[in-house]
Every structure is written in C-alpha cells, then in structure tokens.
Enzyme design. Structure first.
Site, PDB file in Angstrom:
ATOM      1  N   GLY A   1      21.638  31.084   6.166  1.00  0.00           N
ATOM      2  CA  GLY A   1      21.804  29.771   5.587  1.00  0.00           C
ATOM      3  C   GLY A   1      21.083  29.681   4.249  1.00  0.00           C
TER       4      GLY A   1
ATOM      5  N   GLY B   1      22.255  32.836   9.632  1.00  0.00           N
ATOM      6  CA  GLY B   1      23.553  32.179   9.717  1.00  0.00           C
ATOM      7  C   GLY B   1      24.712  33.154   9.730  1.00  0.00           C
TER       8      GLY B   1
ATOM      9  CD  GLU C   1      16.934  32.928  11.767  1.00  0.00           C
ATOM     10  OE1 GLU C   1      17.952  32.740  11.076  1.00  0.00           O
ATOM     11  OE2 GLU C   1      16.722  34.002  12.352  1.00  0.00           O
TER      12      GLU C   1
ATOM     13  CG  ASP D   1      19.274  28.933  14.028  1.00  0.00           C
ATOM     14  OD1 ASP D   1      19.203  30.126  13.674  1.00  0.00           O
ATOM     15  OD2 ASP D   1      19.520  28.015  13.218  1.00  0.00           O
TER      16      ASP D   1
END
Length: 349
Positions: free
Chosen positions: A149, A200, A223, A231
């Site tokens: 991301g 992502g 992360e 996630d």
C-alpha cells in the site's frame, strides 16, 4: 516473440494492426481492446480492416485503443482523455480474459485509494462479465508486481479527531473489500508475482487461485517492522501453508522469500523464467472458454513451469522447517524468543 516496446501501443503501424487483427479474428479474438479503467483513451488508432476492407467495430464512440496479442506496456502515469487525467490501472480485454496492469512503476506499483477503488469496480462487475473467465494481475516495469500500500499517502494523511472519519480508514476498508472479492470471485484470478510482492501486493496475489513466481520474486509481509499487523487476509492463509508454524514465523519476522521458497510453502503455485512470460500471456489470452475453472488455468500453466535454479534461487527455508515448527509452537513471544535462543545455542537455526 520479442517483448513489446514502451510505445508499441501508441505507434503501431497500420500494417501491424492488420496482421494482429487478422490473427485475433482467426482465433475469435476480434474484441481485443485495451481500455483505461474509469476513463476514455485519447489518440485511438483507426479501426483495422478485415480482408474485405471492412473496419471492425461500430462508428460510434470507442474505448478501444490498440489491438494486441501480448501484454502491453505504457508510460508511467499515462495521460488519458482531453482533461489530461491520469490513471494507474490499465485493462486489456479480450474474449475469455482481462489483463489488469498496475501502472505505477515509479512507486514499485504501490496501490493507493484510487487504484483500489478501480480494482474493486473491475471485480464487482465480474459476475455480469459473461465473456470473462480469467483476470490476470501484473505490474508495470520490471522491479515489482506490487510493493504494498502507499504508506507515504497513509502517513501524510495525518491524525484525525476521534469524532471524524479518518481518510486512511477508507483506504483499508476498500483494500480489504478488494481482497475478499478476489478470494470469492466467480472467475479465476492469476497474479504474476514479478519482483517485489509485499504487503498489499501479497493481498492481491495470495487471494488469487493461481500465483506465478519469477526468478526475481521477493515476497514478504513486513508490516511488523512498522508496528502494524500482517493484514490483507494473511491471518487466514499464512497458517494454512504446507508446514506447521511457518505462517506465524513469516508474520512475526517479516522474512523475505524468494521464488523457490514461495513454491515450497505453496505461496506460489507455479514458476516461470523471464523468457516465458510473454508466451504465457499469449497462451492464456488465446483461450476463450473454461478459464473460470482454476484447475483448467492451472493445467494451462504446467507447460510453462520450470523449477528455480538452486544456485540463483536457493531454498534456505526447507532445512530450517523443523526448527521453525518447534520454536514457533510456543504460545507467547517470550516463549518463542527463548526457544530460538536455545536452538541457536545448540547449533541450530
């Protein structure tokens, strides 16, 4: 065939258009078209003619931009429409499949809110796209499929008062919705995990049924290094890797995996060499039925699969699987740390 140049789509000669269109017609692919998701495309080429001199398509407004048999390359942030609007998602449609390119190579194809919203729209419309059985996700450039991301955008969004919605939450809501849509889509998704596939980008690939690694694949869920949790669905698929506790190990350490290690852990389903990439695209887009069956797409990939070269892509995780399974079986971080120290002191990993 030689890879397409960066300008092939814009300056293809009329003779080339005829040759490609004839090939498309021969295979029933006369609906080849490249469109910019969410916008019209400027400088559309003249519609190529068939052997009788008739041009393909109607005389009305067209989104078709160029006719191609291969995946397409365009400039970063390519301008579309008279408003000079830019788009970072490009779609190449043909009967049977859609090639979706993340076109942000200057940021290693990191996805921002606009890109996620466009991808959501593509997957949302799949149920009614009766001609489409396969979505092929790939990244522009040669460095990354998707490095994650857009962390800079998330950071620059700043702090938001508790009584107001944070713009960052809109991104995460859209991203997680996209991950779920890919996982439950009625059509097959294939992710070409070239280069950096992280954060992502893992969400886009791991939720796809067919995951293709290349010799330069660098996979990670890093992360935890920035104080975030793994996630994009990783708490679901990481514990379901082939080997016990490896998912916990990857989630807690953010360790990078190469192509050989991705294959060993079923994070990748296939591996191809760089020279086979365009042949793979050509094979997949030449099929116009049955692609909504992941097993069929899997079988189509088998002839292109090769095992990674051990010298160039060593599997360093397999020799340590037993130690990982033992140490990460502990229920607490302190227990895992103590087990790792004891194993290391005993000459282990």
């Amino acid at each position: 065939p030689s890879p397409p140049s960066k300008t092939r789509g814009r300056h293809m000669s009329m003779l080339s258009c005829k040759k490609v269109a004839a090939s498309c017609m021969h295979r029933g692919l006369n609906l080849h078209r490249a469109i910019a998701a969410g916008g019209a495309v400027q400088h559309a080429l003249p519609r190529p003619m068939n052997s009788k001199g008739h041009r393909f398509g109607s005389s009305g407004p067209r989104k078709a931009r160029f006719f191609m048999e291969q995946p397409f390359d365009v400039e970063a942030n390519f301008m579309v429409g008279d408003s000079r609007e830019t788009t970072n998602i490009f779609v190449l449609e043909n009967i049977g499949s859609q090639c979706v390119m993340l076109n942000r190579p200057e940021a290693n194809n990191a996805i921002n809110l606009e890109m996620v919203q466009q991808l959501n729209k593509i997957y949302e419309e799949l149920e009614d796209a009766w001609m489409t059985g396969l979505i092929i996700l790939h990244g522009a450039g040669e460095k990354a499929f998707c490095a994650g991301g857009d962390v800079r955008w998330l950071y620059e969004g700043g702090m938001t008062p508790l009584n107001k919605p944070a713009p960052q939450m809109e991104f995460f809501r859209a991203e997680y919705t996209l991950n779920h849509r890919i996982a439950v889509a009625p059509k097959t998704s294939l992710a070409l995990m070239e280069g950096y596939t992280m954060g992502g980008g893992v969400g886009l690939s791991a939720n796809s049924q067919v995951r293709v690694a290349l010799p330069d694949t660098q996979w990670a869920m890093p992360e935890t290094a920035i104080g975030f949790f793994p996630d994009v669905g990783s708490s679901f698929y990481l514990p379901r890797t082939f080997h016990p506790n490896v998912g916990k190990y990857l989630g807690m350490t953010g360790r990078r995996l190469n192509a050989a290690e991705c294959l060993e852990l079923d994070i990748a389903t296939h591996h191809i060499d760089f020279g086979m990439k365009h042949w793979m695209f050509d094979r997949l887009i030449s099929v116009n039925r049955g692609l909504d069956n992941p097993d069929y797409v899997w079988d189509l990939m088998v002839p292109h699969h090769i095992d990674p070269e051990p010298e160039e892509c060593p599997d360093n995780i397999t020799p340590n699987l037993e130690a990982i399974a033992k140490c990460f079986a502990e229920e607490s971080v302190e227990g895992i740390t103590d087990a790792l120290r004891q194993t290391h002191a005993g000459g282990g990993v």
